[in-house]
Write an enzyme that holds these catalytic residues in place. Structure first.
Site, PDB file in Angstrom:
ATOM      1  N   ARG A 110     -42.591 -46.869  21.201  1.00 39.76           N
ATOM      2  CA  ARG A 110     -41.151 -46.854  21.492  1.00 39.76           C
ATOM      3  C   ARG A 110     -40.823 -48.172  22.173  1.00 39.76           C
ATOM      4  O   ARG A 110     -40.894 -49.218  21.526  1.00 39.76           O
ATOM      5  CB  ARG A 110     -40.829 -45.618  22.351  1.00 39.76           C
ATOM      6  CG  ARG A 110     -39.371 -45.264  22.436  1.00 39.76           C
ATOM      7  CD  ARG A 110     -39.141 -43.885  23.037  1.00 39.76           C
ATOM      8  NE  ARG A 110     -39.511 -43.803  24.455  1.00 39.76           N
ATOM      9  CZ  ARG A 110     -39.319 -42.717  25.213  1.00 39.76           C
ATOM     10  NH1 ARG A 110     -38.752 -41.647  24.704  1.00 39.76           N
ATOM     11  NH2 ARG A 110     -39.674 -42.711  26.484  1.00 39.76           N
ATOM     12  N   ARG A 148     -43.886 -40.006  37.192  1.00 43.88           N
ATOM     13  CA  ARG A 148     -42.484 -39.826  36.811  1.00 43.88           C
ATOM     14  C   ARG A 148     -42.277 -38.338  36.503  1.00 43.88           C
ATOM     15  O   ARG A 148     -42.777 -37.831  35.513  1.00 43.88           O
ATOM     16  CB  ARG A 148     -42.141 -40.704  35.597  1.00 43.88           C
ATOM     17  CG  ARG A 148     -42.356 -42.193  35.855  1.00 43.88           C
ATOM     18  CD  ARG A 148     -41.813 -43.063  34.730  1.00 43.88           C
ATOM     19  NE  ARG A 148     -42.381 -42.756  33.431  1.00 43.88           N
ATOM     20  CZ  ARG A 148     -43.528 -43.259  32.961  1.00 43.88           C
ATOM     21  NH1 ARG A 148     -44.221 -44.119  33.668  1.00 43.88           N
ATOM     22  NH2 ARG A 148     -43.959 -42.925  31.768  1.00 43.88           N
ATOM     23  N   TYR A 206     -16.329 -14.927  12.388  1.00 42.47           N
ATOM     24  CA  TYR A 206     -16.136 -15.793  11.211  1.00 42.47           C
ATOM     25  C   TYR A 206     -17.120 -15.438  10.104  1.00 42.47           C
ATOM     26  O   TYR A 206     -18.300 -15.184  10.361  1.00 42.47           O
ATOM     27  CB  TYR A 206     -16.368 -17.258  11.591  1.00 42.47           C
ATOM     28  CG  TYR A 206     -15.240 -17.870  12.388  1.00 42.47           C
ATOM     29  CD1 TYR A 206     -13.931 -17.867  11.899  1.00 42.47           C
ATOM     30  CD2 TYR A 206     -15.496 -18.462  13.621  1.00 42.47           C
ATOM     31  CE1 TYR A 206     -12.904 -18.447  12.642  1.00 42.47           C
ATOM     32  CE2 TYR A 206     -14.476 -19.050  14.359  1.00 42.47           C
ATOM     33  CZ  TYR A 206     -13.183 -19.033  13.860  1.00 42.47           C
ATOM     34  OH  TYR A 206     -12.175 -19.604  14.585  1.00 42.47           O
ATOM     35  N   LYS A 241     -32.258 -38.618  34.356  1.00 42.27           N
ATOM     36  CA  LYS A 241     -31.455 -39.014  33.186  1.00 42.27           C
ATOM     37  C   LYS A 241     -30.711 -37.801  32.622  1.00 42.27           C
ATOM     38  O   LYS A 241     -31.053 -36.652  32.943  1.00 42.27           O
ATOM     39  CB  LYS A 241     -32.380 -39.589  32.110  1.00 42.27           C
ATOM     40  CG  LYS A 241     -33.443 -38.600  31.618  1.00 42.27           C
ATOM     41  CD  LYS A 241     -34.427 -39.262  30.664  1.00 42.27           C
ATOM     42  CE  LYS A 241     -35.630 -38.378  30.418  1.00 42.27           C
ATOM     43  NZ  LYS A 241     -36.685 -39.030  29.653  1.00 42.27           N
ATOM     44  N   HIS A 298     -45.950 -45.036  28.836  1.00 41.90           N
ATOM     45  CA  HIS A 298     -45.491 -43.660  28.607  1.00 41.90           C
ATOM     46  C   HIS A 298     -46.364 -42.992  27.553  1.00 41.90           C
ATOM     47  O   HIS A 298     -46.700 -43.599  26.542  1.00 41.90           O
ATOM     48  CB  HIS A 298     -44.032 -43.694  28.137  1.00 41.90           C
ATOM     49  CG  HIS A 298     -43.360 -42.351  28.111  1.00 41.90           C
ATOM     50  ND1 HIS A 298     -43.292 -41.526  29.221  1.00 41.90           N
ATOM     51  CD2 HIS A 298     -42.717 -41.685  27.123  1.00 41.90           C
ATOM     52  CE1 HIS A 298     -42.631 -40.417  28.894  1.00 41.90           C
ATOM     53  NE2 HIS A 298     -42.275 -40.486  27.639  1.00 41.90           N
ATOM     54  N   CYS A 348     -18.707 -18.533  17.793  1.00 39.62           N
ATOM     55  CA  CYS A 348     -17.533 -19.399  17.616  1.00 39.62           C
ATOM     56  C   CYS A 348     -17.612 -20.578  18.588  1.00 39.62           C
ATOM     57  O   CYS A 348     -18.537 -20.673  19.383  1.00 39.62           O
ATOM     58  CB  CYS A 348     -16.253 -18.617  17.882  1.00 39.62           C
ATOM     59  SG  CYS A 348     -16.165 -17.019  17.055  1.00 39.62           S
ATOM     60  N   MET A 349     -16.605 -21.447  18.541  1.00 38.51           N
ATOM     61  CA  MET A 349     -16.612 -22.625  19.411  1.00 38.51           C
ATOM     62  C   MET A 349     -16.584 -22.231  20.897  1.00 38.51           C
ATOM     63  O   MET A 349     -17.279 -22.831  21.717  1.00 38.51           O
ATOM     64  CB  MET A 349     -15.420 -23.531  19.083  1.00 38.51           C
ATOM     65  CG  MET A 349     -15.499 -24.883  19.773  1.00 38.51           C
ATOM     66  SD  MET A 349     -14.062 -25.918  19.480  1.00 38.51           S
ATOM     67  CE  MET A 349     -14.195 -26.241  17.732  1.00 38.51           C
ATOM     68  N   ASP A 350     -15.761 -21.233  21.219  1.00 36.28           N
ATOM     69  CA  ASP A 350     -15.569 -20.883  22.635  1.00 36.28           C
ATOM     70  C   ASP A 350     -15.938 -19.446  22.969  1.00 36.28           C
ATOM     71  O   ASP A 350     -15.812 -19.034  24.110  1.00 36.28           O
ATOM     72  CB  ASP A 350     -14.093 -21.047  23.037  1.00 36.28           C
ATOM     73  CG  ASP A 350     -13.444 -22.218  22.365  1.00 36.28           C
ATOM     74  OD1 ASP A 350     -13.892 -23.342  22.625  1.00 36.28           O
ATOM     75  OD2 ASP A 350     -12.517 -22.015  21.556  1.00 36.28           O
TER      76      ASP A 350
HETATM   77  C1  LIG Z   1     -37.930 -38.706  30.096  1.00 31.46           C
HETATM   78  C2  LIG Z   1     -39.024 -39.569  30.583  1.00 31.46           C
HETATM   79  C3  LIG Z   1     -39.872 -39.130  31.605  1.00 31.46           C
HETATM   80  C4  LIG Z   1     -39.853 -37.723  32.104  1.00 31.46           C
HETATM   81  O1  LIG Z   1     -40.604 -36.913  31.241  1.00 31.46           O
HETATM   82  P1  LIG Z   1     -40.839 -35.374  31.578  1.00 31.46           P
HETATM   83  O2  LIG Z   1     -41.662 -34.902  30.443  1.00 31.46           O
HETATM   84  O3  LIG Z   1     -39.491 -34.744  31.607  1.00 31.46           O
HETATM   85  O4  LIG Z   1     -41.506 -35.322  32.882  1.00 31.46           O
HETATM   86  C5  LIG Z   1     -40.765 -40.033  32.147  1.00 31.46           C
HETATM   87  N1  LIG Z   1     -40.842 -41.300  31.684  1.00 31.46           N
HETATM   88  C6  LIG Z   1     -40.075 -41.753  30.678  1.00 31.46           C
HETATM   89  C7  LIG Z   1     -40.226 -43.147  30.227  1.00 31.46           C
HETATM   90  C8  LIG Z   1     -39.167 -40.888  30.069  1.00 31.46           C
HETATM   91  O5  LIG Z   1     -38.458 -41.299  29.022  1.00 31.46           O
END
Ligand SMILES: *Cc1c(COP(=O)(O)O)cnc(C)c1O
Length: 385
Positions: free
Chosen positions: A140, A222, A268, A42, A169, A314-316
């Site tokens: 969540r 995961r 700035y 992601k 999770h 700064c921005m850049d």
């Molecule tokens: C982002 C996420 C992960 C990965 O978590 P890490 O701590 O980066 O390994 C796994 N499962 C879900 C549902 C997540 O949102």
């Protein structure tokens, strides 16, 4: 070369895909044969580059990909990745048709969702793979009660849905106190045990849990932050079973250097004032690149030495104070190795009062990514063209 393979600015990210491969294959070695790795890509692979990381992970033992929402999944499909991919965020049932056509796996998180998705898929004569998400204590996304879970199971028409997985999770897997993780596992286990027929993919472990707890991997993990070589939390770094290799480094080059007299004001707000005659270097990187204003005072590496950022970022652009005159064009490292020195993502995160995840995700598309594999540049991605 295609235009998008070029970049013209003197600021870039280096992504070491060998490090990704190392982190994934070391994880793979620690799993049982039947246990799968879901590579979490992601947020453009936590800022690292989604398709390039996906390929390196799949080559090194990952079996599945995970993204947060449909657009991210479409992005990798468009780039030719057809590996199994789960969207673990809440997909609007209105778009379930697109997900099915793209051969994506989606998350079922409520009874209402499955009812709506069933209607749409039945109408279009489509089938889709699903994983049901249990909210075992994160608060969540997901189903909180066993009753709702079983209602969903009963609503699954196998002509429309292939129930491939069930998952949950953790909210505290990266903390030293393991109590709450085990409470979540118990809730999850109870639901799994109540299933008359178990799906092939049962998973709860993020990186922290996958690296620390081998007995709660069920059939998949995961793997996100650990795949990028970053510790899930500074507090558990010495509990990790192998050395994670960070994949990302962030570099720029001195665009100008000047000697200013004592009492000169810099940037700035004229907030920095030189105490003596000083060498001030200008860097072409700023907060629009994700190098945030709070990083004034943070050190960067020049010829292997630490030097401070002075004045407002700064921005850049931003300015550094140098010990002596250094040639224009000299490489300056913001994150990563330079000579015998290193600045970790965690050091920058601490300065920003945040976590390593937020630092790497925040490096903007303005910064071109240079991908290395087997020590050689294999691709340059300019996010602007
Ligand atoms: C982002 C996420 C992960 C990965 O978590 P890490 O701590 O980066 O390994 C796994 N499962 C879900 C549902 C997540 O949102």
């Amino acid at each position: 070369m295609e235009l998008q393979d070029l970049y013209f600015r003197n600021t870039w990210l280096e992504i070491d895909l060998d490090a990704i491969a190392h982190n994934v294959s070391e994880m793979k070695k620690r799993l049982m044969n039947s246990e799968k790795i879901i590579a979490v890509i992601k947020a453009n692979a936590y800022g690292h580059g989604d398709v390039q990381v996906a390929k390196a992970a799949l080559e090194s033992g990952a079996d599945y990909l995970a993204v947060a929402f449909l657009d991210e999944a479409i992005s990798i499909r468009r780039k030719g990745i057809d590996a199994p991919t789960i969207i673990y965020g809440a997909l609007s049932p209105n778009y379930v048709e697109i997900a099915a056509e793209q051969n994506l796996t989606v998350t079922v998180y409520s009874k209402k969702w499955i009812l709506e998705a069933s209607r749409i898929l039945r109408e279009k004569n489509l089938r889709i793979k699903i994983h049901i998400k249990i909210d075992s204590g994160m608060g969540r996304l997901g189903v909180r009660s066993s009753e709702e879970f079983h209602e969903i199971l009963n609503l699954i028409d196998s002509e429309i849905f292939e129930l491939e997985g069930v998952y949950t999770h953790f909210s505290t897997a990266d903390e030293l106190d393991e109590t709450y993780v085990h409470e979540q596992v118990e809730i999850f286990k109870k639901i799994i045990d109540s299933m008359p027929c178990k799906p092939p993919m049962i998973h709860c472990s993020n990186s922290a849990a996958a690296l620390r707890f081998e007995n709660i991997r069920f059939t998949a993990v995961r793997f996100g932050i650990g795949m990028y070589g970053l510790t899930p939390a500074v507090g558990i770094k010495n509990l990790l079973p192998y050395e994670l290799k960070p994949a990302l480094s962030f570099h720029t080059r001195l665009s100008q250097i000047k000697k200013v007299t004592a009492g000169s004001r810099i940037s700035y707000g004229a907030r920095y004032q030189s105490k003596e005659d000083e060498w001030i270097g200008t860097l072409p990187v700023g907060y629009a690149d994700g190098w945030l204003r709070k990083l004034t005072g943070q050190e960067v590496l020049v010829n292997g030495k630490r030097v401070p950022i002075v004045g407002t970022i700064c921005m850049d652009q931003c300015m550094i104070r140098l010990p002596f005159e250094i040639e224009n064009g000299t490489q300056v490292t913001l994150i990563g190795k330079n000579g015998n020195n290193n600045i970790s993502v965690e050091e920058v995160a601490e300065r920003l009062d945040t976590i390593n995840y937020e630092v790497v995700c925040g490096i903007s598309v303005r910064v071109p990514r240079i991908f290395k594999r087997n020590g050689k540049i294999i691709e340059i991605k300019n996010g602007l063209f």
